[in-house]
Enzyme design. Structure first.
Site, PDB file in Angstrom:
ATOM      1  N   HIS A  62       0.808  -1.208   0.000  1.00  0.00           N
ATOM      2  CA  HIS A  62       0.000   0.000   0.000  1.00  0.00           C
ATOM      3  C   HIS A  62       0.846   1.266   0.000  1.00  0.00           C
ATOM      4  O   HIS A  62       0.364   2.324  -0.368  1.00  0.00           O
ATOM      5  CB  HIS A  62      -0.895  -0.042   1.252  1.00  0.00           C
ATOM      6  CG  HIS A  62      -2.176   0.640   1.083  1.00  0.00           C
ATOM      7  ND1 HIS A  62      -2.714   1.420   2.063  1.00  0.00           N
ATOM      8  CD2 HIS A  62      -3.019   0.701   0.052  1.00  0.00           C
ATOM      9  CE1 HIS A  62      -3.840   1.926   1.639  1.00  0.00           C
ATOM     10  NE2 HIS A  62      -4.045   1.498   0.428  1.00  0.00           N
ATOM     11  N   LYS A  64       3.074   4.401  -0.681  1.00  0.00           N
ATOM     12  CA  LYS A  64       3.188   5.289  -1.839  1.00  0.00           C
ATOM     13  C   LYS A  64       4.351   6.237  -1.584  1.00  0.00           C
ATOM     14  O   LYS A  64       4.249   7.148  -0.762  1.00  0.00           O
ATOM     15  CB  LYS A  64       1.882   6.018  -2.085  1.00  0.00           C
ATOM     16  CG  LYS A  64       0.790   5.006  -2.468  1.00  0.00           C
ATOM     17  CD  LYS A  64      -0.596   5.553  -2.414  1.00  0.00           C
ATOM     18  CE  LYS A  64      -1.590   4.527  -2.916  1.00  0.00           C
ATOM     19  NZ  LYS A  64      -1.743   3.387  -1.986  1.00  0.00           N
ATOM     20  N   HIS A 288      -8.792  10.715  -0.705  1.00  0.00           N
ATOM     21  CA  HIS A 288      -8.032   9.477  -0.778  1.00  0.00           C
ATOM     22  C   HIS A 288      -6.816   9.621   0.139  1.00  0.00           C
ATOM     23  O   HIS A 288      -6.090   8.680   0.391  1.00  0.00           O
ATOM     24  CB  HIS A 288      -7.601   9.154  -2.218  1.00  0.00           C
ATOM     25  CG  HIS A 288      -7.042   7.772  -2.365  1.00  0.00           C
ATOM     26  ND1 HIS A 288      -5.707   7.516  -2.514  1.00  0.00           N
ATOM     27  CD2 HIS A 288      -7.643   6.574  -2.327  1.00  0.00           C
ATOM     28  CE1 HIS A 288      -5.507   6.221  -2.599  1.00  0.00           C
ATOM     29  NE2 HIS A 288      -6.663   5.622  -2.475  1.00  0.00           N
ATOM     30  N   LYS A 290      -4.995  10.098   3.770  1.00  0.00           N
ATOM     31  CA  LYS A 290      -5.220   9.512   5.091  1.00  0.00           C
ATOM     32  C   LYS A 290      -4.422  10.336   6.086  1.00  0.00           C
ATOM     33  O   LYS A 290      -3.199  10.459   5.932  1.00  0.00           O
ATOM     34  CB  LYS A 290      -4.745   8.061   5.164  1.00  0.00           C
ATOM     35  CG  LYS A 290      -5.517   7.109   4.296  1.00  0.00           C
ATOM     36  CD  LYS A 290      -4.876   6.940   2.918  1.00  0.00           C
ATOM     37  CE  LYS A 290      -5.590   5.838   2.167  1.00  0.00           C
ATOM     38  NZ  LYS A 290      -5.658   6.085   0.709  1.00  0.00           N
TER      39      LYS A 290
HETATM   40  C1  LIG Z   1      -9.065  -1.661   1.159  1.00  0.00           C
HETATM   41  N1  LIG Z   1      -8.086  -1.829   0.148  1.00  0.00           N
HETATM   42  C2  LIG Z   1      -7.431  -0.786  -0.473  1.00  0.00           C
HETATM   43  C3  LIG Z   1      -6.558  -1.143  -1.474  1.00  0.00           C
HETATM   44  C4  LIG Z   1      -5.847  -0.161  -2.127  1.00  0.00           C
HETATM   45  C5  LIG Z   1      -6.010   1.181  -1.798  1.00  0.00           C
HETATM   46  C6  LIG Z   1      -5.220   2.222  -2.518  1.00  0.00           C
HETATM   47  O1  LIG Z   1      -5.817   3.094  -3.117  1.00  0.00           O
HETATM   48  O2  LIG Z   1      -3.977   2.154  -2.451  1.00  0.00           O
HETATM   49  C7  LIG Z   1      -6.872   1.554  -0.790  1.00  0.00           C
HETATM   50  C8  LIG Z   1      -6.986   2.988  -0.421  1.00  0.00           C
HETATM   51  O3  LIG Z   1      -5.937   3.610  -0.199  1.00  0.00           O
HETATM   52  O4  LIG Z   1      -8.084   3.515  -0.346  1.00  0.00           O
HETATM   53  C9  LIG Z   1      -7.605   0.569  -0.106  1.00  0.00           C
END
Ligand SMILES: CNc1ccc(C(=O)O)c(C(=O)O)c1
Length: 374
Positions: A62, A64, A288, A290
């Site tokens: 996940h 970035k 998007h 967090k």
């Molecule tokens: C719940 N599973 C997710 C998978 C990938 C992503 C992403 O966009 O990297 C997100 C998110 O960040 O909302 C959730």
């Protein structure tokens, strides 16, 4: 480093005269997705791939992050956007850009900052145990990160115990707050706000994990003083926020929350707040981003602020096992924690919500938060 990557789109974002600079893409894709990525990468001789191992089921890569190597230094970018057009088009995302870290002068010491950013970044990249990252490990080692003022908060898949117990996830945040955070007197009863774009299975009541474990770490303070738990506010767009957004219901594609999980935790909506960003004119740009923060009761001051890839889930922040002697983490996550002291202040003032030396970030939404209607 990212989760969803459109390689032709990514290459097209480079200025033409830089479009063939060597690019290593670190991803967690497997099977068909991995085959698609490899097919796209083959279109470009300067693009290589590195597959992050995901040994914990349901884990994702996940994180970035970009590490940019220049002739006169290296820069680290930690952010929340996938490398696809729609993530950069009509959403609210967060990006932390480091200073340009210059090459280390010969014979100088290890070139780290008081926040140990370089040590923690090397620890994170080493955790991939991938040969193709060795070049970047040596690039980082050769540079001076002493101007880094943020703390790195990383998650790495695995069961962490012993010396590694407090190195990742919410226990890392707790460790940093215990060492460098506000004193318990300074932020007695200050509420915590968690803002995210996806929610995991949190249990039948908030006490199952959210307040018993995550909030305990988020409300840690300097020294060992134990204090009563503060209130935890959650922020995630409601149905109308999504329907009325620039993307309309389509924004929901990046706000994953499974109906089966939602049915198991109806309490979630009773403590949730809407997405509002009138302060930045971004109420209609679905989040998007967090972020997690701790604010004074009047929401005018912040004790700390975190920008991260980590959503509200055990997979991202970790779940304690074996009577708290082990933290089980499923996904790779990466975020930065802003504490006032490295920025020469004892508290961040929300009012001056324009980045400057002692206020190095913008709060991306309106405070106080706006509760869901019945
Ligand atoms: C719940 N599973 C997710 C998978 C990938 C992503 C992403 O966009 O990297 C997100 C998110 O960040 O909302 C959730």
């Amino acid at each position: 480093f990212n989760f969803k990557i459109d390689i032709p789109w990514l290459v097209a974002q480079y200025p033409v005269h830089h479009r063939t600079k060597p690019l290593l893409v670190v991803h967690g894709s497997t099977r068909q997705e991995k085959a698609n990525l490899e097919r796209e990468a083959r279109l470009f001789t300067h693009v290589d791939l590195c597959q992050a191992k995901l040994e914990m089921i349901y884990g994702t890569h996940h994180t970035k992050m970009m590490i940019l190597s220049y002739v006169n230094g290296v820069r680290v970018i930690i952010h929340t956007a996938n490398l696809i057009h729609s993530d950069w088009h009509q959403k609210t995302q967060g990006v932390w850009m480091s200073p340009l870290f210059p090459p280390l002068a010969p014979q100088s010491r290890n070139g780290d900052s008081p926040t140990n950013f370089k040590r923690d970044l090397l620890q994170y990249i080493n955790a991939y145990k991938s040969q193709s990252l060795n070049e970047w490990i040596s690039i980082i080692k050769r540079h001076d990160f002493s101007t880094a003022k943020v703390f790195l908060i990383a998650s790495v898949p695995g069961r962490h115990s012993g010396a590694s117990l407090n190195e990742f996830g919410h226990l890392k945040l707790k460790k940093v707050l215990r060492q460098f955070g506000p004193s318990s007197d300074a932020c007695k009863q200050w509420p915590v706000l968690a803002q995210f774009s996806s929610i995991g299975s949190l249990g039948p009541t908030p006490e199952s994990w959210l307040s018993s474990e995550l909030l305990t770490s988020f409300s840690a303070t300097r020294g060992s003083g134990s204090q009563s738990k503060p209130r935890l506010h959650l922020m995630y767009p409601c149905r109308h926020d999504v329907r009325l957004s620039l993307e309309g219901y389509g924004a929901g594609g990046s706000l994953p929350y499974s109906i089966n999980t939602a049915k198991k935790q109806p309490w979630f909506r009773t403590i949730c707040n809407r997405w509002r960003s009138e302060c930045n004119g971004r109420t209609k740009a679905c989040p998007h981003i967090k972020t997690y923060l701790r604010a004074s009761p009047d929401w005018h001051n912040l004790a700390w602020f975190t920008l991260t890839s980590a959503n509200l889930s055990k997979a991202a922040w970790g779940m304690l096992e074996k009577q708290g002697s082990q933290l089980m983490v499923r996904s790779y996550e990466l975020g930065v924690l802003f504490l006032p002291q490295p920025f020469g202040t004892d508290v961040f003032q929300v009012a001056s919500n324009s980045p400057d030396a002692s206020h190095p970030f913008m709060v991306p939404y309106d405070l106080p938060p706006l509760p869901y209607e019945s």
